[in-house]
Write an enzyme that holds these catalytic residues in place. Structure first.
Site, mmCIF file in Angstrom:
data_model
loop_
_atom_site.group_PDB
_atom_site.id
_atom_site.type_symbol
_atom_site.label_atom_id
_atom_site.label_comp_id
_atom_site.label_asym_id
_atom_site.label_seq_id
_atom_site.Cartn_x
_atom_site.Cartn_y
_atom_site.Cartn_z
ATOM 1 N N GLU A 164 0.797 -1.234 0.000
ATOM 2 C CA GLU A 164 0.000 0.000 0.000
ATOM 3 C C GLU A 164 0.828 1.282 0.000
ATOM 4 O OE1 GLU A 164 -2.811 -0.485 3.196
ATOM 5 O OE2 GLU A 164 -3.963 -1.918 2.035
ATOM 6 N N GLU A 349 -5.646 -8.849 0.473
ATOM 7 C CA GLU A 349 -6.321 -8.579 1.744
ATOM 8 C C GLU A 349 -7.813 -8.363 1.500
ATOM 9 O OE1 GLU A 349 -4.778 -5.401 4.192
ATOM 10 O OE2 GLU A 349 -2.700 -5.979 3.789
HETATM 11 O O1 LIG Z 1 -7.115 -2.011 8.514
HETATM 12 C C1 LIG Z 1 -7.005 -3.382 8.264
HETATM 13 C C2 LIG Z 1 -5.765 -3.659 7.412
HETATM 14 C C3 LIG Z 1 -4.444 -3.388 8.144
HETATM 15 O O2 LIG Z 1 -4.403 -4.100 9.378
HETATM 16 C C4 LIG Z 1 -3.306 -3.845 7.210
HETATM 17 O O3 LIG Z 1 -2.027 -3.782 7.841
HETATM 18 C C5 LIG Z 1 -3.260 -2.966 5.972
HETATM 19 O O4 LIG Z 1 -2.553 -3.582 4.909
HETATM 20 C C6 LIG Z 1 -4.642 -2.556 5.536
HETATM 21 N N1 LIG Z 1 -4.953 -1.760 4.483
HETATM 22 C C7 LIG Z 1 -6.281 -1.501 4.537
HETATM 23 C C8 LIG Z 1 -7.006 -0.596 3.596
HETATM 24 C C9 LIG Z 1 -6.317 0.803 3.623
HETATM 25 C C10 LIG Z 1 -6.253 1.341 5.003
HETATM 26 C C11 LIG Z 1 -5.111 1.117 5.766
HETATM 27 C C12 LIG Z 1 -5.021 1.624 7.052
HETATM 28 C C13 LIG Z 1 -6.067 2.370 7.579
HETATM 29 C C14 LIG Z 1 -7.210 2.593 6.806
HETATM 30 C C15 LIG Z 1 -7.301 2.067 5.525
HETATM 31 C C16 LIG Z 1 -6.793 -2.166 5.617
HETATM 32 N N2 LIG Z 1 -5.783 -2.810 6.204
#
Ligand SMILES: OC[C@@H]1[C@@H](O)[C@H](O)[C@@H](O)c2[nH]c(CCc3ccccc3)c[n+]21
Length: 444
Positions: A164, A349
């Site tokens: 990301e 993911e």
């Molecule tokens: O928020 C759940 C997961 C994280 O725990 C992962 O480390 C990360 O790769 C991930 N990306 C996303 C979508 C983008 C995002 C990241 C962080 C906070 C909000 C949105 C959601 N998540």
């Protein structure tokens, strides 16, 4: 009838700082998330990754959970600072040794490692040299990647360079909600570019050292106008350029969306043809991290986008306040077939946080997560049937873990982790996912 082909990659995903704990053990160098989490005010409840799920000690038990699920792949990240405590130079053999034991134990169980080289935890020593705004950062990353390619060339054939880049650039360097906590548009724009150069350099290195597949993982989120108004449609298109096409167009089209120069203004560098050619590097697959969509309304006062995102109705929201919108996964996957030449895609993911109850007789009942996963898996199956080159699906996450600025308050896991004892308990969604894998999706 199985919805997914034989050989489909079924996995779960985690990341180092979120599950390992022991951030400084065995000579490891601290990361920017160690510093950020230990700085008061950044993390809910003042939590840190000092303990997390203690996966550093309990990794064999956790591989047992993977085996129980029946996954054939496991996506995890390597903490750069364990391997290179100063970020470059001397290799910490004890740190590297942890990952060698982890990889060997996975392979013994017939589980393919899918290694993320960088999931946000830059060594502090490199941040002290400017971190990702330093023009040397792509080379630092390529040198680190080469150490791992050489170490695992014979055993690991699936690699993700960077998790990301948008979150790293925007949450870490524009909004300051993530490490290193900067609020600097010019830095964010340059960080985004250096991350793409770093990805390209690692892919180029892998072409000489490895014989597997390498890609990047992007957070992608459909941007829909909140109301059928021209102003909202334009705001959604602007936000689509900012969130999605910034990195998709760079990787696949060797161009940045023109909206970015308007959004960033003078902070947006004047990238020349050479710079754009250097980032034209999609790799062998694209990892899609999909969670939700955004409903965008025009808001001229909300600089620099002139847009705001409307909260979804509570009954359609996860514990993160994100809308449950499985149709958006099909939409995102369709972009690759319609716009970018139908490359190989992995859903690296997909998952949700809900207010899971505590275990009862050793099981946590989480019906909402089963509904979420079933609807998104159905969307994935439909995309596959429509011709998207989808090769795999990874649930975020194996177990409840350190959810960045939210600390441990948001639970995404298929396994519930008791924060006092760190005991792992299956949720009913773990049993559901196990049945999906065992039937190649026939139960959906
Ligand atoms: O928020 C759940 C997961 C994280 O725990 C992962 O480390 C990360 O790769 C991930 N990306 C996303 C979508 C983008 C995002 C990241 C962080 C906070 C909000 C949105 C959601 N998540």
């Amino acid at each position: 009838m199985s919805a997914f082909p034989e050989g489909f990659c079924w996995g779960v995903a985690t990341s180092a700082y979120q599950i390992e704990g022991s951030p400084l053990a065995d000579g490891a160098g601290p990361s920017i998330w160690h510093r950020f989490a230990h700085t008061p005010g950044h993390i809910a409840d003042g939590e840190t990754g000092n303990i997390a799920c203690n996966h550093y000690q309990r990794y064999l038990e956790d591989i047992g959970l993977l085996h129980e699920l029946g996954v054939n792949a496991y996506r995890f990240s390597i903490a750069w600072g364990r391997v290179l405590p100063e970020g470059r130079g001397a290799i910490n053999r004890k740190g590297l040794g942890f990952y060698q034991r982890l990889v060997d134990a996975l392979l013994e169980r017939g589980i393919s490692p899918v290694i993320t080289l960088y999931h946000w935890d830059l060594p502090m020593a490199l941040q002290d040299r400017g971190g990702w705004i330093n023009p040397d950062s792509p080379q630092w990353f390529a040198d680190y990647a080469e150490v791992l390619f050489r170490t695992f060339a014979d055993r690991v054939t699936s690699w993700i360079t960077i998790n990301e880049p948008w979150v790293i650039a925007v949450l870490g360097h524009l909004e300051g909600r993530h490490a290193p906590g900067w609020r600097d548009p010019s830095a964010a724009a340059r960080v985004g570019h250096h991350l793409l150069l770093a990805h390209a350099a690692a892919v180029a290195s892998y072409r000489t050292l490895g014989h597997g597949q390498i890609g990047i993982a992007l957070n992608l989120e459909p941007q829909h106008p909140a109301y059928p108004k021209a102003a909202d449609l334009l705001a959604a298109q602007r936000r689509d350029a900012f969130v999605n096409r910034w990195f998709l167009d760079a990787l696949f089209l060797a161009s940045y969306p023109i909206e970015l120069a308007q959004i960033f203004g003078p902070a947006w560098p004047k990238f020349g043809a050479v710079a754009l050619d250097q980032i034209h590097y999609p790799g062998d697959f694209i990892g899609v991290n999909y969670y939700t969509r955004a409903r965008v309304a025009a808001a001229p006062e909300a600089k620099p986008l002139g847009a705001i995102c409307l909260p979804p109705p509570r009954e359609k929201s996860t514990a993160m306040g994100w809308e449950i919108y499985p149709e958006g996964l099909g939409e995102v996957l369709g972009w690759f077939k319609e716009r970018y030449g139908n490359p190989r895609v992995l859903i690296t993911e997909n998952g949700a946080a809900f207010a899971d109850p505590a275990p009862c007789a050793g099981l946590v009942l989480d019906p909402q997560r089963i509904v979420y996963l079933r609807s998104h898996l159905r969307a994935a199956a439909q995309a596959l049937a429509a011709g998207v080159d989808l090769g795999g699906y990874f649930v975020w996450s194996l177990m409840d873990n350190f959810e960045w600025a939210e600390g441990y308050s948001k639970r995404f896991g298929l396994y519930w982790v008791d924060r006092q004892t760190l005991q792992r308990y299956p949720k009913s969604s773990a049993h559901f996912y196990r049945s999906v894998i065992a039937t190649q999706g026939a139960v959906l």
